[in-house]
Design an enzyme around this catalytic site. Structure first.
Site, PDB file in Angstrom:
ATOM      1  N   HIS A 170      -5.965  -6.001   3.473  1.00  0.00           N
ATOM      2  CA  HIS A 170      -5.006  -4.911   3.663  1.00  0.00           C
ATOM      3  C   HIS A 170      -4.528  -4.884   5.111  1.00  0.00           C
ATOM      4  O   HIS A 170      -5.339  -4.723   6.030  1.00  0.00           O
ATOM      5  CB  HIS A 170      -5.661  -3.574   3.313  1.00  0.00           C
ATOM      6  CG  HIS A 170      -5.973  -3.429   1.854  1.00  0.00           C
ATOM      7  ND1 HIS A 170      -5.312  -2.541   1.056  1.00  0.00           N
ATOM      8  CD2 HIS A 170      -6.856  -4.076   1.054  1.00  0.00           C
ATOM      9  CE1 HIS A 170      -5.786  -2.634  -0.185  1.00  0.00           C
ATOM     10  NE2 HIS A 170      -6.733  -3.555  -0.204  1.00  0.00           N
TER      11      HIS A 170
ATOM     12  N   GLN B   7      -5.147  -0.529  -4.539  1.00  0.00           N
ATOM     13  CA  GLN B   7      -5.817  -1.638  -5.225  1.00  0.00           C
ATOM     14  C   GLN B   7      -6.638  -1.157  -6.413  1.00  0.00           C
ATOM     15  O   GLN B   7      -6.679  -1.808  -7.462  1.00  0.00           O
ATOM     16  CB  GLN B   7      -6.702  -2.377  -4.224  1.00  0.00           C
ATOM     17  CG  GLN B   7      -7.385  -3.599  -4.791  1.00  0.00           C
ATOM     18  CD  GLN B   7      -8.135  -4.371  -3.722  1.00  0.00           C
ATOM     19  OE1 GLN B   7      -7.791  -4.336  -2.544  1.00  0.00           O
ATOM     20  NE2 GLN B   7      -9.168  -5.063  -4.143  1.00  0.00           N
TER      21      GLN B   7
ATOM     22  N   CYS C 260      -2.952  -2.600   6.538  1.00  0.00           N
ATOM     23  CA  CYS C 260      -3.187  -1.287   7.144  1.00  0.00           C
ATOM     24  C   CYS C 260      -4.565  -1.241   7.809  1.00  0.00           C
ATOM     25  O   CYS C 260      -4.768  -0.467   8.742  1.00  0.00           O
ATOM     26  CB  CYS C 260      -3.017  -0.163   6.123  1.00  0.00           C
ATOM     27  SG  CYS C 260      -4.106  -0.266   4.695  1.00  0.00           S
TER      28      CYS C 260
ATOM     29  N   CYS D 254       0.844  -1.187   0.000  1.00  0.00           N
ATOM     30  CA  CYS D 254       0.000   0.000   0.000  1.00  0.00           C
ATOM     31  C   CYS D 254       0.886   1.246   0.000  1.00  0.00           C
ATOM     32  O   CYS D 254       1.793   1.375   0.822  1.00  0.00           O
ATOM     33  CB  CYS D 254      -0.883  -0.025   1.236  1.00  0.00           C
ATOM     34  SG  CYS D 254      -1.684   1.533   1.617  1.00  0.00           S
ATOM     35  N   GLU D 255       0.620   2.134  -0.925  1.00  0.00           N
ATOM     36  CA  GLU D 255       1.454   3.339  -1.009  1.00  0.00           C
ATOM     37  C   GLU D 255       1.168   4.332   0.115  1.00  0.00           C
ATOM     38  O   GLU D 255       1.933   5.256   0.326  1.00  0.00           O
ATOM     39  CB  GLU D 255       1.287   4.024  -2.365  1.00  0.00           C
ATOM     40  CG  GLU D 255      -0.038   4.659  -2.614  1.00  0.00           C
ATOM     41  CD  GLU D 255      -0.136   5.270  -4.001  1.00  0.00           C
ATOM     42  OE1 GLU D 255      -0.836   6.280  -4.119  1.00  0.00           O
ATOM     43  OE2 GLU D 255       0.463   4.759  -4.958  1.00  0.00           O
ATOM     44  N   HIS D 256       0.091   4.154   0.847  1.00  0.00           N
ATOM     45  CA  HIS D 256      -0.234   5.094   1.924  1.00  0.00           C
ATOM     46  C   HIS D 256       0.492   4.787   3.225  1.00  0.00           C
ATOM     47  O   HIS D 256       0.812   5.702   3.978  1.00  0.00           O
ATOM     48  CB  HIS D 256      -1.746   5.103   2.174  1.00  0.00           C
ATOM     49  CG  HIS D 256      -2.532   5.540   0.991  1.00  0.00           C
ATOM     50  ND1 HIS D 256      -3.695   4.937   0.603  1.00  0.00           N
ATOM     51  CD2 HIS D 256      -2.296   6.517   0.084  1.00  0.00           C
ATOM     52  CE1 HIS D 256      -4.160   5.530  -0.476  1.00  0.00           C
ATOM     53  NE2 HIS D 256      -3.322   6.481  -0.816  1.00  0.00           N
ATOM     54  N   HIS D 257       0.739   3.502   3.490  1.00  0.00           N
ATOM     55  CA  HIS D 257       1.372   3.120   4.761  1.00  0.00           C
ATOM     56  C   HIS D 257       2.592   2.223   4.580  1.00  0.00           C
ATOM     57  O   HIS D 257       3.218   1.840   5.562  1.00  0.00           O
ATOM     58  CB  HIS D 257       0.355   2.396   5.652  1.00  0.00           C
ATOM     59  CG  HIS D 257      -0.849   3.207   5.953  1.00  0.00           C
ATOM     60  ND1 HIS D 257      -2.042   3.032   5.298  1.00  0.00           N
ATOM     61  CD2 HIS D 257      -1.031   4.237   6.812  1.00  0.00           C
ATOM     62  CE1 HIS D 257      -2.927   3.905   5.756  1.00  0.00           C
ATOM     63  NE2 HIS D 257      -2.331   4.646   6.671  1.00  0.00           N
TER      64      HIS D 257
END
Length: 185
Positions: free
Chosen positions: A144, A116, A146, A75-78
């Site tokens: 996920h 995703q 996260c 995941c590019e956010h976390h």
């Protein structure tokens, strides 16, 4: 790049751990650097090169489905993993593709920092552009970390995303056949 990653991981460990020089962490920066390089190796691959000419003239006009393709992404956010299964279908128009190439496309896009939703669209769009089928359907189902390890901490949630192009978008019966074949009705 490994030396640069190694240095950054060392800096992170100095912030996170009260004893970043202990034996157990001694080689961690190099291991993390290698792991990160592996996990995002998809940036170094052109998706069109994966297909590598494996397109074959075949007068087959029924739906072709590849289901349950395992994937692992970050995941590019976390920068935490998400993983699951990809289901891909297309309606050929005079050409078919070597089926392993579909699984390889999933791998190329999964091995990047991702969301995703984008990954789903990237897979479908690449197949549509390269194969020129009557339509493409892609469904990803993923867990996920996260969502499980931080924040809301929901342990049994699964995210489903879909991209329907061509006949999969315009024909309800085609969409329904696809979802029935992958067991998602």
């Amino acid at each position: 790049m490994p030396d640069e990653l190694d240095a950054h991981v060392r800096a992170i460990l100095r912030v996170l751990d009260p004893d970043p020089e202990r034996e157990g962490l001694e080689r961690t920066p190099a291991r993390v650097a290698r792991a990160l390089e592996f996990l995002v190796r998809g940036y170094g691959v052109n998706p069109k090169d994966v297909i590598n000419g494996a397109l074959f003239v075949e007068e087959y006009s029924e739906m072709i489905v590849l289901k349950d393709v395992d994937f692992y992404s970050m995941c590019e956010h976390h920068i935490l993993p998400f993983f699951g299964k990809a289901h891909i279908a297309y309606l050929p128009q005079h050409r078919i593709i070597g089926i392993s190439k579909l699984a390889r496309l999933v791998e190329v896009f999964a091995r990047r920092l991702q969301v995703q939703e984008r990954m789903t669209t990237q897979i479908a769009t690449t197949i549509m552009e390269e194969l020129d089928p009557l339509g493409v359907g892609v469904v990803l189902e993923a867990e996920h970390l996260c969502m499980r390890m931080r924040g809301v901490e929901k342990q049994n949630s699964v995210v489903l995303t879909s991209a329907m192009l061509g006949a999969f978008r315009t024909r309800q019966a085609t969409r329904e056949e696809f979802t029935t074949l992958i067991g998602r009705r």
